[in-house]
Design an enzyme around this catalytic site. Structure first.
Site, PDB file in Angstrom:
ATOM      1  N   ARG A 115       2.426   1.754 -11.568  1.00 15.32           N
ATOM      2  CA  ARG A 115       2.642   3.075 -12.163  1.00 15.32           C
ATOM      3  C   ARG A 115       2.922   4.082 -11.066  1.00 15.32           C
ATOM      4  NH1 ARG A 115      -2.007   5.199 -14.564  1.00 15.32           N
ATOM      5  NH2 ARG A 115      -0.737   6.716 -15.675  1.00 15.32           N
ATOM      6  N   LYS A 155     -10.277  -1.987  -9.292  1.00 17.05           N
ATOM      7  CA  LYS A 155      -9.244  -2.355 -10.267  1.00 17.05           C
ATOM      8  C   LYS A 155      -9.023  -3.870 -10.255  1.00 17.05           C
ATOM      9  CE  LYS A 155      -4.572  -0.825 -11.294  1.00 17.05           C
ATOM     10  NZ  LYS A 155      -3.794   0.416 -11.375  1.00 17.05           N
ATOM     11  N   ARG A 214      -9.234  10.719 -11.532  1.00 15.45           N
ATOM     12  CA  ARG A 214     -10.105  10.370 -10.394  1.00 15.45           C
ATOM     13  C   ARG A 214     -11.491  10.901 -10.681  1.00 15.45           C
ATOM     14  NH1 ARG A 214      -6.116  12.234  -6.064  1.00 15.45           N
ATOM     15  NH2 ARG A 214      -4.463  10.773  -6.521  1.00 15.45           N
TER      16      ARG A 214
HETATM   17  C1  BTN Z   1      -0.382  -0.188 -12.257  1.00 11.53           C
HETATM   18  O1  BTN Z   1       0.101   0.470 -11.325  1.00 11.53           O
HETATM   19  O2  BTN Z   1      -1.580  -0.162 -12.494  1.00 11.53           O
HETATM   20  C2  BTN Z   1       0.511  -1.051 -13.112  1.00 11.53           C
HETATM   21  C3  BTN Z   1       0.770  -2.382 -12.487  1.00 11.53           C
HETATM   22  C4  BTN Z   1       1.592  -3.290 -13.357  1.00 11.53           C
HETATM   23  C5  BTN Z   1       1.965  -4.576 -12.653  1.00 11.53           C
HETATM   24  C6  BTN Z   1       2.646  -5.541 -13.554  1.00 11.53           C
HETATM   25  S1  BTN Z   1       2.825  -7.141 -12.805  1.00 11.53           S
HETATM   26  C7  BTN Z   1       3.853  -7.651 -14.110  1.00 11.53           C
HETATM   27  C8  BTN Z   1       4.753  -6.477 -14.440  1.00 11.53           C
HETATM   28  N1  BTN Z   1       5.923  -6.498 -13.589  1.00 11.53           N
HETATM   29  C9  BTN Z   1       5.944  -5.461 -12.753  1.00 11.53           C
HETATM   30  O3  BTN Z   1       6.819  -5.255 -11.896  1.00 11.53           O
HETATM   31  N2  BTN Z   1       4.872  -4.693 -12.947  1.00 11.53           N
HETATM   32  C10 BTN Z   1       4.041  -5.187 -14.019  1.00 11.53           C
END
Ligand code: BTN
Length: 318
Positions: free
Chosen positions: A115, A180, A313
């Site tokens: 994100r 996380k 946060r």
């Molecule tokens: C975050 O930042 O918390 C979201 C992370 C999401 C990662 C997943 S892995 C599978 C899918 N493909 C990606 O490129 N991102 C999501």
């Protein structure tokens, strides 16, 4: 290179001669490919004179037959050895006209997306990189709170696998304590008021033990439980939870899930800062509303916040 890996994945010794014969290449070409495997995929290979080559630990690769054997999965599954991002591949597949629903999985991502423009660290065969594509033709109601529904499904899959401490952080992080363990990224194409496709991207830290690359507090299933996990079993569990919660959401809307979601919200009642780009609002988390928006008490007054680019946060005094 990956064919060589598939020969080695049992964790037993294989002679250079046998590997060369199986691949139709010379022993020195086998050696070069092994060097490449180690450098490119970060795998460690034991080389013992007279015995051959052995992976430092056996690999359990993703396998659609294994997944279906564990749990009935409603969607076709496409597995990639290596891809830039499963979400990016899902968007390309929608563009090519692939009929949804379908699922994209990968052993590793070279440009995993997080994100707010962050990268998602995606080492080979350690974690789960998962994108489920849905076609939405029921208007905005079908999208309302969807990312929170995904979080709930992921958390329940983790509970089923024995990670009892997994909980939620608005809008869609899955944490154990302050760390996380899973992240969710939804991407949408088309017109949400008419017909659109939504990619539900989920990354779960499964067997990752160490990395210098993640710039926030993190944990993994194996760090929590002290053992490795079978990712095929996890995909099956996740599919079962998705099937349940997405159906509930589709039939009854987010309001049917709101109360359960709040029950697992780890930051309920905590003092937080809500970050939106360079702006910050301090308040106390009251919960979420019937659309999945955050209810925050700011200077004694309840305010509602929603949007994919917001993040929370904890404040020092919480
Ligand atoms: C975050 O930042 O918390 C979201 C992370 C999401 C990662 C997943 S892995 C599978 C899918 N493909 C990606 O490129 N991102 C999501």
């Amino acid at each position: 290179m990956l064919t060589l890996l598939k020969l080695l994945k049992d964790g037993r010794f294989h002679s250079g001669q046998a590997l060369g014969t199986a691949l139709g290449i010379s022993r020195s070409a086998v050696w070069k490919q092994l060097q490449h495997l180690e450098a490119e995929l970060g795998l460690s290979v034991h080389k013992v004179r007279g015995r051959g080559y052995q992976l430092a630990k056996p690999l359990l690769l993703l396998d659609s037959a294994e997944i279906s054997a564990k749990e009935s999965c409603e969607w076709p599954i496409h597995i990639f050895d290596s891809i830039d991002s499963t979400n990016a591949e899902a968007l390309r597949a929608i563009e090519r006209g692939m009929g949804a629903p379908f699922m994209i999985l990968a052993e590793r991502q070279t440009a995993g997306r997080g994100r707010r423009g962050r990268k998602w660290v995606s080492p080979f065969a350690d974690n789960l990189y998962h994108s489920l594509v849905l076609r939405i033709d029921g208007g905005m109601r079908q999208i309302e709170g969807l990312s929170l529904v995904v979080g709930l499904a992921v958390m329940h899959a983790l509970h089923d696998m024995g990670i009892a401490g997994a909980g939620l952080k608005w809008p869609n992080d899955v944490l154990v304590g302050d760390k996380k363990i899973a992240g969710i990224l939804l991407e949408l194409v088309g017109d949400p008021a008419d017909v659109c496709h939504v990619v539900l991207g989920v990354g779960i830290n499964v067997n990752m033990r160490s990395t210098d690359e993640v710039d926030q507090q993190w944990t993994s299933m194996c760090l929590e439980a002290g053992r490795d996990f079978d990712r095929n079993e996890l995909v099956g569990r996740l599919a079962a939870k998705f099937q349940h919660y997405l159906r509930l959401h589709q039939v009854s809307g987010f309001s049917a899930i709101q109360e359960e979601w709040e029950r697992y919200h780890l930051w309920q009642g905590r003092n937080v800062s809500l970050i939106a780009g360079i702006n910050q609002v301090d308040g106390v988390v009251m919960g979420i509303d019937r659309q999945g928006a955050l209810r925050l008490k700011v200077d004694g007054v309840e305010k509602i916040f929603s949007g994919g680019e917001l993040s929370l946060r904890l404040r020092d005094d919480s």
